[in-house]
Design a protein around this motif. Structure first.
Motif, PDB file in Angstrom:
ATOM      1  N   LYS A 183       0.744  -1.148   0.065  1.00 43.62           N
ATOM      2  CA  LYS A 183       0.029   0.156  -0.007  1.00 43.62           C
ATOM      3  C   LYS A 183       0.906   1.296  -0.029  1.00 43.62           C
ATOM      4  O   LYS A 183       2.015   1.440   0.439  1.00 43.62           O
ATOM      5  N   VAL A 184       0.311   2.330  -0.370  1.00 42.41           N
ATOM      6  CA  VAL A 184       1.004   3.496  -0.415  1.00 42.41           C
ATOM      7  C   VAL A 184       0.069   4.519   0.160  1.00 42.41           C
ATOM      8  O   VAL A 184      -1.188   4.548   0.185  1.00 42.41           O
ATOM      9  N   TYR A 185       0.683   5.275   1.185  1.00 45.37           N
ATOM     10  CA  TYR A 185      -0.121   6.366   1.833  1.00 45.37           C
ATOM     11  C   TYR A 185       0.198   7.713   1.701  1.00 45.37           C
ATOM     12  O   TYR A 185       1.505   8.029   2.024  1.00 45.37           O
ATOM     13  N   GLY A 186      -0.514   8.578   1.180  1.00 41.09           N
ATOM     14  CA  GLY A 186      -0.152  10.084   0.774  1.00 41.09           C
ATOM     15  C   GLY A 186       0.176  10.533  -0.403  1.00 41.09           C
ATOM     16  O   GLY A 186       0.112   9.565  -1.293  1.00 41.09           O
ATOM     17  N   HIS A 187       0.352  11.546  -0.981  1.00 43.79           N
ATOM     18  CA  HIS A 187       0.298  12.283  -2.047  1.00 43.79           C
ATOM     19  C   HIS A 187       1.688  12.835  -2.516  1.00 43.79           C
ATOM     20  O   HIS A 187       1.823  13.202  -3.554  1.00 43.79           O
ATOM     21  N   PRO A 194       9.605  10.157   0.419  1.00 50.81           N
ATOM     22  CA  PRO A 194       9.341   8.650   0.299  1.00 50.81           C
ATOM     23  C   PRO A 194       9.780   7.927   1.465  1.00 50.81           C
ATOM     24  O   PRO A 194      11.124   7.892   1.725  1.00 50.81           O
ATOM     25  N   ILE A 195       9.169   7.013   2.211  1.00 49.41           N
ATOM     26  CA  ILE A 195       9.608   5.999   3.210  1.00 49.41           C
ATOM     27  C   ILE A 195       9.072   4.890   2.953  1.00 49.41           C
ATOM     28  O   ILE A 195       8.004   4.192   2.720  1.00 49.41           O
ATOM     29  N   LEU A 196      10.150   3.880   2.782  1.00 43.45           N
ATOM     30  CA  LEU A 196      10.017   2.258   2.593  1.00 43.45           C
ATOM     31  C   LEU A 196       9.783   1.798   4.260  1.00 43.45           C
ATOM     32  O   LEU A 196      10.811   1.877   4.807  1.00 43.45           O
ATOM     33  N   ARG A 199       5.470  10.174   2.480  1.00 44.18           N
ATOM     34  CA  ARG A 199       4.467   9.113   1.851  1.00 44.18           C
ATOM     35  C   ARG A 199       4.988   7.968   2.429  1.00 44.18           C
ATOM     36  O   ARG A 199       6.218   7.533   2.125  1.00 44.18           O
ATOM     37  N   LEU A 200       4.199   7.139   2.885  1.00 45.60           N
ATOM     38  CA  LEU A 200       4.542   5.764   3.078  1.00 45.60           C
ATOM     39  C   LEU A 200       4.290   4.816   2.131  1.00 45.60           C
ATOM     40  O   LEU A 200       3.376   4.637   1.348  1.00 45.60           O
TER      41      LEU A 200
END
Length: 262
Positions: free
Chosen positions: A38-42, A46-48, A79-80
């Motif tokens: 999943k990806v959270y944020g717009h 970027p954080i893995l 952004r996660l």
């Protein structure tokens, strides 16, 4: 102990209604299986995000970690990217020969580097280096990927991790073990390119001193000593005797450190 001793508490904050969320399921050639994330944020850094032991890509949301940092996500600061794991096919598959576990982990590493990181790059539209984070086993992954591949990552926030192989494979040693545990390879690291990239990065290692943190506390101290010998700056933070190996504390720690380092 990561599978059966970590309490599963759920007093979390739900993600905000304005947060952009995306779900993906894609076949991995390196792992020969479907992998979900999943990806959270717009927008933002970027954080893995790696899950805890045998955890899934939705764990960070389920245990309130996404909600804990939702103001930073909604403000476009981070952004996660929450990746899935194969821990129960690799280091935590204790019924398997240790060498086979290491080979499966190497396949997972290839998946992350050759499939997931390129996705992050294309999806975020960024060309710089990224941050890694995780709790417990996720902290091990976050630290290991950061230290092995600083050309891709310029920061790590590792919470309550183990950084050596003893818990996973005992005294067994081969290349897959040696080159996948920071307490093995960092003491002998001399490559100036790696060291300079470390020194240009933000390294945050945190551990509590309460219940279930004994092993993580010992190995965090060993990691701190290795970094001091390498003259690599790091923020190694030891929280109090009431700070347990558990989600309520990680929900406090992650936003605290992100606010300090962004």
């Amino acid at each position: 102990y990561w599978l059966d001793r970590v309490p599963k508490t759920f007093d979390f904050v739900a993600p905000g209604e304005t947060m952009q969320e995306e779900y993906y399921k894609r076949w991995s050639q390196n792992l020969d299986r479907d992998m979900e994330f999943k990806v959270y944020g717009h927008a933002g850094k970027p954080i893995l995000v790696f899950p805890s032991a045998c955890g899934r890509f939705y764990e960070f949301e389920d245990f309130g970690m996404v909600g804990a940092v939702s103001p930073l996500i909604e403000d476009g600061k981070i952004r996660l990217y929450t990746v899935d794991s194969v821990d129960c096919e690799a280091w935590l598959a204790h019924w398997m020969y240790p060498g086979d576990r290491g080979r499966r982990h190497d396949q997972y590493e290839n998946y992350v580097l050759r499939e997931f990181v390129p996705f992050m790059r294309d999806h975020s539209g960024t060309t710089g280096r990224y941050m890694t984070t995780g709790c417990s086993m996720g902290a091990y992954h976050a630290a290991n990927f950061f230290f092995k591949h600083p050309q891709h990552f310029d920061g790590v926030i590792a919470l309550s991790g183990l950084y050596g192989p003893e818990y996973f494979v005992g005294n067994y040693m081969d290349d897959a073990v040696y080159f996948n545990f920071p307490l093995c390879y960092l003491p002998r690291l001399t490559d100036p390119t790696y060291l300079e990239l470390y020194r240009q990065s933000r390294i945050i290692i945190c551990v509590g001193q309460g219940a279930w943190e004994e092993d993580s506390l010992r190995e965090t101290r060993a990691l701190e000593a290795d970094l001091q010998v390498l003259v690599v700056p790091a923020w190694v933070d030891y929280w109090g005797a009431d700070v347990n190996h558990d989600w309520p504390w990680w929900r406090k720690q992650l936003p605290y450190f992100l606010e300090k380092c962004l």
